[in-house]
Enzyme design. Structure first.
Site, PDB file in Angstrom:
ATOM      1  N   GLN A  21       0.756  -1.129  -0.033  1.00  0.00           N
ATOM      2  CA  GLN A  21       0.292  -0.044  -0.054  1.00  0.00           C
ATOM      3  C   GLN A  21       0.938   1.230  -0.145  1.00  0.00           C
ATOM      4  O   GLN A  21       0.384   2.357  -0.543  1.00  0.00           O
ATOM      5  CB  GLN A  21      -1.042  -0.098   1.054  1.00  0.00           C
ATOM      6  CG  GLN A  21      -2.076  -1.191   0.973  1.00  0.00           C
ATOM      7  CD  GLN A  21      -3.023  -1.113   2.200  1.00  0.00           C
ATOM      8  OE1 GLN A  21      -2.748  -1.653   3.206  1.00  0.00           O
ATOM      9  NE2 GLN A  21      -4.224  -0.409   2.017  1.00  0.00           N
ATOM     10  N   HIS A 111       0.708  -9.614   4.762  1.00  0.00           N
ATOM     11  CA  HIS A 111      -0.380  -8.432   4.685  1.00  0.00           C
ATOM     12  C   HIS A 111      -0.693  -8.496   3.169  1.00  0.00           C
ATOM     13  O   HIS A 111      -0.476  -7.687   2.535  1.00  0.00           O
ATOM     14  CB  HIS A 111       0.066  -7.020   4.900  1.00  0.00           C
ATOM     15  CG  HIS A 111      -1.062  -6.384   5.208  1.00  0.00           C
ATOM     16  ND1 HIS A 111      -1.150  -5.366   6.255  1.00  0.00           N
ATOM     17  CD2 HIS A 111      -2.086  -5.914   4.420  1.00  0.00           C
ATOM     18  CE1 HIS A 111      -2.432  -4.528   6.242  1.00  0.00           C
ATOM     19  NE2 HIS A 111      -3.013  -4.836   4.976  1.00  0.00           N
ATOM     20  N   GLU A 156      -5.030  -9.937   9.205  1.00  0.00           N
ATOM     21  CA  GLU A 156      -6.652 -10.314   8.621  1.00  0.00           C
ATOM     22  C   GLU A 156      -6.538 -11.497   7.738  1.00  0.00           C
ATOM     23  O   GLU A 156      -6.869 -11.460   6.601  1.00  0.00           O
ATOM     24  CB  GLU A 156      -7.183  -9.139   7.881  1.00  0.00           C
ATOM     25  CG  GLU A 156      -7.308  -7.701   8.731  1.00  0.00           C
ATOM     26  CD  GLU A 156      -8.007  -6.651   8.306  1.00  0.00           C
ATOM     27  OE1 GLU A 156      -8.714  -6.828   7.079  1.00  0.00           O
ATOM     28  OE2 GLU A 156      -8.467  -5.640   8.850  1.00  0.00           O
TER      29      GLU A 156
HETATM   30  C1  BGC Z   1      -6.555  -3.663   6.044  1.00  0.00           C
HETATM   31  C2  BGC Z   1      -5.745  -2.468   5.418  1.00  0.00           C
HETATM   32  C3  BGC Z   1      -6.678  -1.654   4.638  1.00  0.00           C
HETATM   33  C4  BGC Z   1      -7.771  -1.153   6.126  1.00  0.00           C
HETATM   34  C5  BGC Z   1      -8.701   0.046   5.409  1.00  0.00           C
HETATM   35  C6  BGC Z   1      -7.811  -3.295   6.867  1.00  0.00           C
HETATM   36  O1  BGC Z   1      -8.580  -4.339   6.695  1.00  0.00           O
HETATM   37  O2  BGC Z   1      -5.491  -4.415   6.892  1.00  0.00           O
HETATM   38  O3  BGC Z   1      -4.922  -3.078   4.394  1.00  0.00           O
HETATM   39  O4  BGC Z   1      -6.077  -0.616   4.182  1.00  0.00           O
HETATM   40  O5  BGC Z   1      -8.589  -2.115   6.406  1.00  0.00           O
HETATM   41  O6  BGC Z   1      -9.697  -0.586   4.653  1.00  0.00           O
END
Ligand code: BGC
Length: 423
Positions: A21, A111, A156
């Site tokens: 990101q 990630h 996640e």
């Molecule tokens: C994720 C991030 C994402 C953020 C906002 C999380 O679920 O780990 O990568 O940018 O949410 O949506």
């Protein structure tokens, strides 16, 4: 700060990013992906070249912790290969810059991205990915163990597995492959247990390292209480994304493989005639507002849920907790500040009632590449101007607010002007 909550001295006040990101210049399954706004991650925030400047910004923010990812695809070119020395040195230098600024790193090992040789061999569906990952982590931990004591193995797993194999949002964009979802979670949970042994064996100087995952927690519900079909969908979603995943990682003996549990918390998704009423699911923000649904640009807000889930995890697992992500995406900074204040209120309430929460990481340090949505979601404490090739960073008002929190360890008591979701 008049009328303020005071937080513990040793609490970690952090912020978070992930390699795909923010770094740019990655070669993984996201490199050729074009998001809904036409954006791609090939340059992103160019954190890859600008991490020193970004650490300076963190120092200005006054954070004492940074949740950062390390990108597997940079470090290994084939299964069981030695780590790329140059790339390793870069991460070591980043860790040293953080240390010089008094910032504790929490390192995330996975990630949402994989090396291309993992993807082409079937990704996390292939059981051979587990030993390959364990080998990578063993080499990485041996190189970084003196600098890192907080390890977050998987960010996640539920989001990753569902968007790759159920909802078609992440490469390889499959839909409704329930078995693939299940096997991905199963393999990741197995890798978590094995990586935990590696990390414990390596240690961290004299100190016992900490190991955990970041579990996304979303509350699911029905928009109309009497709509049995929507309640059913909410119940199934809760089971598949929350229960099943927590059980895979923390059920029975496997709980011993974690010394903490990370919670990424954004809010609530309510269904109306099978459709999730959230902007991230395609619902129109204007219509949602007319229906009284309070959202950022992604999810329905439900600040009270943070306290509920922290208490619940504390009771259920008895592990120390970190809020490994919370934030809001919106161009309305007042909204984001109110939202943060309400969530910090809940965090304080949980701490006060004896829940062992050790830190809070604001998502995100920078506006960044938000996967399927590209650059359209503004989560940053620092705004990034992506229309300018120099990618200038600028402190936002949310960033200034958070700086006040980090520096004083106090947050203003929230006024109850934040509409609470009807549940
Ligand atoms: C994720 C991030 C994402 C953020 C906002 C999380 O679920 O780990 O990568 O940018 O949410 O949506």
């Amino acid at each position: 700060m008049a009328g303020a909550w005071k937080f513990p001295e040793r609490f970690l006040w952090g912020t978070a990013t992930s390699p795909t990101q923010v770094e740019g210049h990655v070669a993984n399954e996201w490199t050729d992906y074009i998001a809904s706004d036409g954006g791609h991650c090939r340059v992103a925030c160019n954190h890859y070249h600008r991490y020193e400047e970004d650490v300076d910004w963190m120092a200005q923010l006054g954070v004492n912790a940074y949740r950062m990812g390390i990108e597997w695809s940079r470090l290994q070119s084939a299964p069981f290969a030695p780590l790329n020395e140059r790339e390793l040195e870069r991460y070591i230098h980043l860790l040293d810059c953080l240390k010089a600024s008094g910032i504790t790193p929490m390192v995330v090992l996975h990630h949402f991205s994989n090396p291309l040789w993992i993807t082409s061999a079937g990704g996390w569906l292939n059981p051979a990915t587990v030993p390959a990952f364990v080998d990578y982590v063993a080499k990485l931990v041996s190189a970084l163990k003196e600098r890192v004591w907080l390890w977050n193995t998987f960010n996640e797993p539920d989001t990753y597995a569902s968007l790759t194999y159920l909802l078609g949002g992440f490469p390889p964009f499959h839909k409704w492959r329930l078995l693939s979802y299940r096997n991905t979670i199963k393999h990741m949970a197995e890798a978590h247990v094995r990586v935990n042994e590696v990390i414990r064996r390596a240690g961290n100087g004299g100190r016992m390292p900490e190991i955990g995952i970041a579990k996304n927690w979303t509350f699911f519900g029905a928009f109309q209480k009497h709509a049995l079909w929507d309640r059913l969908v909410a119940g199934i979603s809760h089971h598949a994304f929350n229960h099943f995943v927590l059980d895979a990682f923390l059920g029975g003996q496997r709980r011993a493989a974690s010394t903490f549990l990370g919670v990424n918390y954004y809010g609530l998704a309510r269904f109306k005639n099978f459709e999730p009423m959230v902007p991230a699911g395609g619902a129109c923000p204007k219509q949602l507002a007319q229906l009284g649904v309070v959202c950022d640009d992604m999810f329905e807000r439900h600040p009270g849920g943070l306290g509920t889930i922290l208490r619940n995890f504390h009771r259920r697992y008895g592990l120390p907790l970190y809020v490994t992500e919370h934030g809001a995406a919106s161009s309305d900074e007042d909204f984001r500040i109110r939202d943060l204040t309400r969530h910090l209120d809940e965090l304080h309430g949980a701490l006060n009632s004896g829940v062992d929460v050790r830190g809070f990481f604001y998502w995100s340090l920078l506006d960044n590449f938000e996967w399927q949505f590209g650059y359209s979601k503004k989560f940053g404490l620092l705004a990034v101007d992506f229309s300018n090739e120099k990618l200038p960073r600028q402190m936002t008002r949310v960033g200034e607010f958070y700086r006040g929190v980090c520096r004083t360890r106090k947050t203003p008591v929230a006024v109850q002007d934040f509409p609470v979701a009807a549940r």
